[in-house]
Design an enzyme around this catalytic site. Structure first.
Site, mmCIF file in Angstrom:
data_model
loop_
_atom_site.group_PDB
_atom_site.id
_atom_site.type_symbol
_atom_site.label_atom_id
_atom_site.label_comp_id
_atom_site.label_asym_id
_atom_site.label_seq_id
_atom_site.Cartn_x
_atom_site.Cartn_y
_atom_site.Cartn_z
ATOM 1 C CB THR A 18 -0.874 -0.073 1.263
ATOM 2 O OG1 THR A 18 -1.539 -1.324 1.251
ATOM 3 C CG2 THR A 18 -1.858 1.051 1.376
ATOM 4 C CG ASN B 216 -3.732 -7.334 -0.130
ATOM 5 O OD1 ASN B 216 -3.480 -6.776 0.937
ATOM 6 N ND2 ASN B 216 -4.156 -8.576 -0.187
ATOM 7 C CB SER C 1 -6.181 -2.366 7.628
ATOM 8 O OG SER C 1 -6.594 -3.637 8.035
ATOM 9 N N GLY D 178 0.772 -0.840 5.084
ATOM 10 C CA GLY D 178 1.147 -1.823 6.100
ATOM 11 C C GLY D 178 0.066 -2.838 6.435
ATOM 12 N N GLY D 179 -0.972 -2.961 5.594
ATOM 13 C CA GLY D 179 -2.026 -3.938 5.876
ATOM 14 C C GLY D 179 -2.641 -3.660 7.235
HETATM 15 N N1 GLY Z 1 -4.929 -4.532 1.359
HETATM 16 C C1 GLY Z 1 -4.722 -4.071 2.671
HETATM 17 C C2 GLY Z 1 -5.910 -3.380 3.206
HETATM 18 O O1 GLY Z 1 -6.638 -2.758 2.460
HETATM 19 O O2 GLY Z 1 -6.159 -3.498 4.382
#
Ligand code: GLY
Length: 571
Positions: free
Chosen positions: A377, A397, A449, A470-471
């Site tokens: 991201t 992602n 997230s 950072g997910g």
């Molecule tokens: N792909 C990570 C998020 O959107 O949480």
């Protein structure tokens, strides 16, 4: 020395000189933000920051600059910046009104609930991992609604970069690291590996003529330049090379959605955030509300007391995220109820300053006043001379998403389908365990997230623009950036540079970066935390606005030192 060799040597020097890591507390005093009077952009790449400032100097506003940045990042940061992914944008206008754009990917119409279990498809690598891309629709929609310059101007910097850029150290390293994965897919190998099989060199000229053509089509036809015609044909043809599901109808039917801004408060500051399907706004606001009654500043920056409390707040916020968060167009998400002060206080009633609460003993809560309604991201923050502010986070992602690049178009497709609860109850790529509400369904947006946020100060003035990749670790990263500035009085650069910690309910351990003080780790161990060291996570890009007694503002830009390419600049 030949020009290319000189560039490579210089780039290697810069690469080895850059810390690319967190800066420990003991060294934080010397960290200074970038300071400017008029405008500031903090982004994931110097060329993207330059694009933002170029557009601002041409008379564009912060949305024009953010849109230009988004397209530029698709060229210069192909691991995360994208045309084939999605994201979220929070906008605060100079008059204080605010809005958000949701351009999260959607599941293709042919998707089904069990496609990654019984169906045997992969949600992480390959064509079936890709959701219908939202980035182009989102950037165009935001530009149409709020921009000032013509679209042609806003796309110009990205087109120029696509015609040729000098590979940064980060890009060369990532391209080389992922080359075996790239070779799995004919189109990706063609666009992102060298024609003679050698490694990419830092400073090497990298040309993306097919991507430049896609950008020109968008420049000429707006969203139709991507969702219809030649680009759409190329995407659908790429789907046929694997087990992809995205159709022409999916592309034509994709819409970015303008959603009301989600608001909350923290120590007199007002937070302007993204609501569902982003989970970051609700989780950030819950965690901040949970720590608000406690004297963080007195306990001390990165003290065991403060980190323990934050970990327990995040534990409860992530447990709620797992159960409640979903696409609001499919599932009623009780956003306001989850943020109610009494509800958050009830969640913290079991907080013990001396001991951890086992995650097994913390499930989601049930707000009493449920309304009837039912890494990778990249983040960038922009503030213009009139006080308009934009916080945008976009993603594919994982690094390079599905690893599938669209043949003849030269951009990566996301692997965002993995952000669904592809097998409810089982951890996903980020280790997140999620519930039924986030199961796969055709046309549905997967929970994210991402946490782009804008804060106002106690007097209602623009105060801060922040976010991070950072997910799942985005939420804890942004939480720490906000408390670092508000509770601990740090400047924008210190706030993004300090070592971080992360907890997400499951798995029941706290991750921490090297540099977190030894005494803090010992104090956490005494309280029962299982600690797990990660090299680094997150890459926050932040602008903080300071005012003197006469109300004259100074902009501070902070760019995370964990990624070599992150860059803040202003004028
Ligand atoms: N792909 C990570 C998020 O959107 O949480």
């Amino acid at each position: 020395m030949p020009r290319l060799t000189l560039r490579i040597v210089l780039a290697l020097f810069v690469l080895s000189a850059a810390p690319a890591t967190a800066v420990p507390l003991a060294a934080a005093d010397s960290l200074e933000p970038v300071v400017a009077r008029t405008a500031m952009a903090s982004t994931g790449h110097p060329d993207a920051s330059r694009a933002a400032l170029q557009i601002l100097r041409q008379g564009g506003n912060a949305v024009d600059a953010a849109v230009a940045t988004g397209f530029a990042l698709a060229v210069v940061s192909p691991d995360a910046g994208n045309l084939g992914g999605g994201g979220f944008m929070v906008i605060r206008r100079p008059d204080g009104t605010a809005t958000t754009w949701d351009f999260r990917e959607t599941a293709p119409s042919g998707a089904w609930r069990e496609m990654y279990t019984d169906g045997g498809l992969s949600s992480q690598v390959g064509h079936a991992a890709a959701g219908v891309p939202g980035t182009v629709a989102g950037l165009i929609a935001a530009h149409t609604a709020e921009g000032r310059l013509p679209l042609a101007d806003v796309l110009a910097p990205a087109i120029e970069l696509a015609q040729g850029q000098f590979l940064s150290g980060r890009n060369a390293i990532l391209f080389n690291r992922y080359r075996d994965e790239f070779r799995q897919f004919e189109s990706t190998a063609r666009h992102f590996t060298t024609s003679d099989g050698r490694l990419w060199a830092v400073g090497e000229r990298f040309e993306q003529p097919d991507l430049a053509d896609v950008l020109r089509r968008i420049q000429r036809d707006g969203r139709d330049g991507f969702y219809r015609g030649r680009t759409a044909d190329l995407i659908v043809a790429e789907m046929a090379r694997g087990d992809g599901l995205i159709t022409h109808a999916d592309l034509q039917g994709y819409r970015a959605v303008e959603r009301p801004v989600l608001t909350s408060t923290y120590r007199g500051h007002r937070l302007l955030m993204m609501g569902p399907p982003a989970s970051g706004g609700i989780a950030l606001a819950q965690a901040l509300r949970a720590v608000e009654p406690f004297p963080l500043a007195r306990w001390g920056l990165q003290s065991a007391e403060a980190v323990h409390l934050a970990g327990e707040a995040l534990r409860r916020a992530f447990a709620d995220r797992a159960f409640w968060l979903a696409d609001p167009d499919f599932v009623d998400v009780p956003a306001r109820a989850l943020l109610a002060p009494r509800y958050v206080a009830s969640r913290m009633a079991s907080f013990d300053p001396a001991r951890t609460t086992a995650s097994a003993a913390v499930s989601h809560g049930t707000p009493p006043d449920l309304p009837a309604e039912g890494t990778e991201t990249t983040h960038y923050s922009v503030v213009d001379g009139e006080g308009m502010a934009v916080a945008t986070t976009v993603t594919l992602n994982d690094y390079f998403g599905s690893k599938v690049a669209v043949g003849g178009a030269g951009f990566f497709l996301n692997n965002e389908m993995d952000d669904f609860a592809t097998a409810p109850g089982e951890p996903n790529f980020w280790g997140l365990v999620q519930g039924e509400a986030n199961a796969v369904a055709p046309g549905k947006r997967m929970v994210s997230s991402m946490t782009p946020v804008i804060l106002e100060d106690e007097r209602g003035r623009l105060f801060m623009v922040a976010g991070s990749p950072g997910g799942s670790r985005i939420i804890s990263t942004v939480f720490q950036v906000v408390t670092n500035v508000i509770d601990f009085g740090l400047n924008a650069q210190q706030a993004v540079a300090l070592p971080r910690f992360h907890h997400q309910w499951l798995p029941d351990h706290m991750e921490f970066e090297g540099g977190l003080p030894d005494a803090t780790r010992e104090g956490l161990g005494e309280r029962g935390w299982l600690l797990d060291r990660l090299v680094r996570f997150g890459a926050a890009n932040v602008v903080v606005v300071r005012y003197d007694d006469r109300g004259v503002r100074t902009l501070e830009g902070g760019a995370d030192p964990r990624r070599d390419d992150d860059d803040a600049r202003g004028y």
